[in-house]
Design a protein around this motif. Sequence first.
Motif, PDB file in Angstrom:
ATOM      1  N   ALA A  47     -47.433  -3.214 -90.411  1.00 25.93           N
ATOM      2  CA  ALA A  47     -46.863  -3.132 -91.758  1.00 25.93           C
ATOM      3  C   ALA A  47     -45.768  -2.069 -91.836  1.00 25.93           C
ATOM      4  CB  ALA A  47     -47.972  -2.834 -92.769  1.00 25.93           C
ATOM      5  N   GLU A  94     -44.283  -8.224 -97.662  1.00 25.81           N
ATOM      6  CA  GLU A  94     -45.225  -8.206 -98.779  1.00 25.81           C
ATOM      7  C   GLU A  94     -46.580  -8.773 -98.388  1.00 25.81           C
ATOM      8  OE1 GLU A  94     -45.321  -9.776-103.433  1.00 25.81           O
ATOM      9  OE2 GLU A  94     -43.604 -10.222-102.130  1.00 25.81           O
ATOM     10  N   GLY A 131     -49.332  -6.236 -97.573  1.00 29.27           N
ATOM     11  CA  GLY A 131     -49.868  -5.546 -98.740  1.00 29.27           C
ATOM     12  C   GLY A 131     -50.883  -6.400 -99.483  1.00 29.27           C
ATOM     13  N   GLN A 132     -50.654  -7.691 -99.453  1.00 28.40           N
ATOM     14  CA  GLN A 132     -51.554  -8.580-100.197  1.00 28.40           C
ATOM     15  C   GLN A 132     -52.795  -8.942 -99.400  1.00 28.40           C
ATOM     16  OE1 GLN A 132     -49.243 -11.926-101.492  1.00 28.40           O
ATOM     17  NE2 GLN A 132     -47.998 -10.715-102.892  1.00 28.40           N
TER      18      GLN A 132
END
Length: 390
Positions: A380, A386, A389-390
């Motif tokens: 990451a 994104e 993060g999810q």
Amino acid sequence: MELNSWLNSIAARRWPILSGTMTELRQACARHSDLINFTDLANLTLSDPLLLFDLIRVVGGSRALQRNESMPSIEQAMMLIGLEPVVTRFNTLTVLEPVTGRLHPGVVEDITMWLAHGRVAAIIAKDWLSLAGEHKVEDCYIAALIYNLPACFYLLYNNRTAERPLLQEVSEVFGVDYPKLLEQFVKTVPLPMGLLNILSTDPGASRRKQLLRLAVATANGLIQGAWRPQWWVGIEAAARLIGVGPSVAYSAVPLACLQVARSPRAMAYGYPARELIMMPGEFHQAEMHRIAPRDDEGELDTALRDTVRRLAQDLHFSRVLFLRYDNEGHCLKLRYQVGLSPEHPLRNHAVALEPGTFFSLLSSKPQSFHAPQTARAKIAESYPDEFFGQ
């Protein structure tokens, strides 16, 4: 399809047996151990090439058998393994049956038809060898049963009937003569080396080997019509090797067809008898065993759903996502999932494939990665996306 990889995939798993065999096998194995008879189990094993294959592959890797290059009888193989392990192994077998989207009924019918021809070939070989004064016939009998098996696995893998004569199609697909493919099959599984001795294509073959090959060709050739002059050439060649008239050699064929039809392990065990009395005419195997056109998209969808479900249930993954490439958006979108709540953002998240992104790099070639929590943090950090993060 690459031959070695395909053969290794066959060797890596167990295979189902015919439904009629399973019924009798369950009854036999349900008895008290004192009442289980090796001879009865051996006769049942020899009636279904798939069950035979499952048994002899257990002893195929035996160092003693590999050194002696011998082929044990089925009763001897069972004694080598032991009664309890044999029963335990047989109790974990499954049945060859159609599966929606994965194995068509027409394909199962064709597989059982080719297994039936193997049974016919084995009985013809046994009778011809007996006429020739040969008393040790079980190795040839087993070899005849095994002969069509790689072709049957080919049908199973492809889930469709053959467009050309089956053994010819298998040879063309892998770019190797079928007898050579069969030798490689025996080595890879492995099966007892005695089978390799009797099935090998070495020059100057013994009378036993020649009669075995003629028996297999005679049984398999029934599919295209016993009225053809080419089919009778094989009968006449066998008669010369045995030292009898063609009518005597031929008499073994209808007897073999009737014996297989009267002890069916599947409906198609009666097909060789039907083929023997076919009138002269054009060969229409494709019409006899026609199956509906393959729904590749539907089969793929079913297979992927099953795989996702298996990962969750069998491997106890709490979350499984399958993302598929979207051509219009040049991104990956969620297609199947297990474990995401209805409101989870990953359900609608499109994974970017722009140059330099993690998934662009990952999908540039077939590969995988293992990312425990510490590795995910580094990924990451190196590849802002994104998704992580999810």
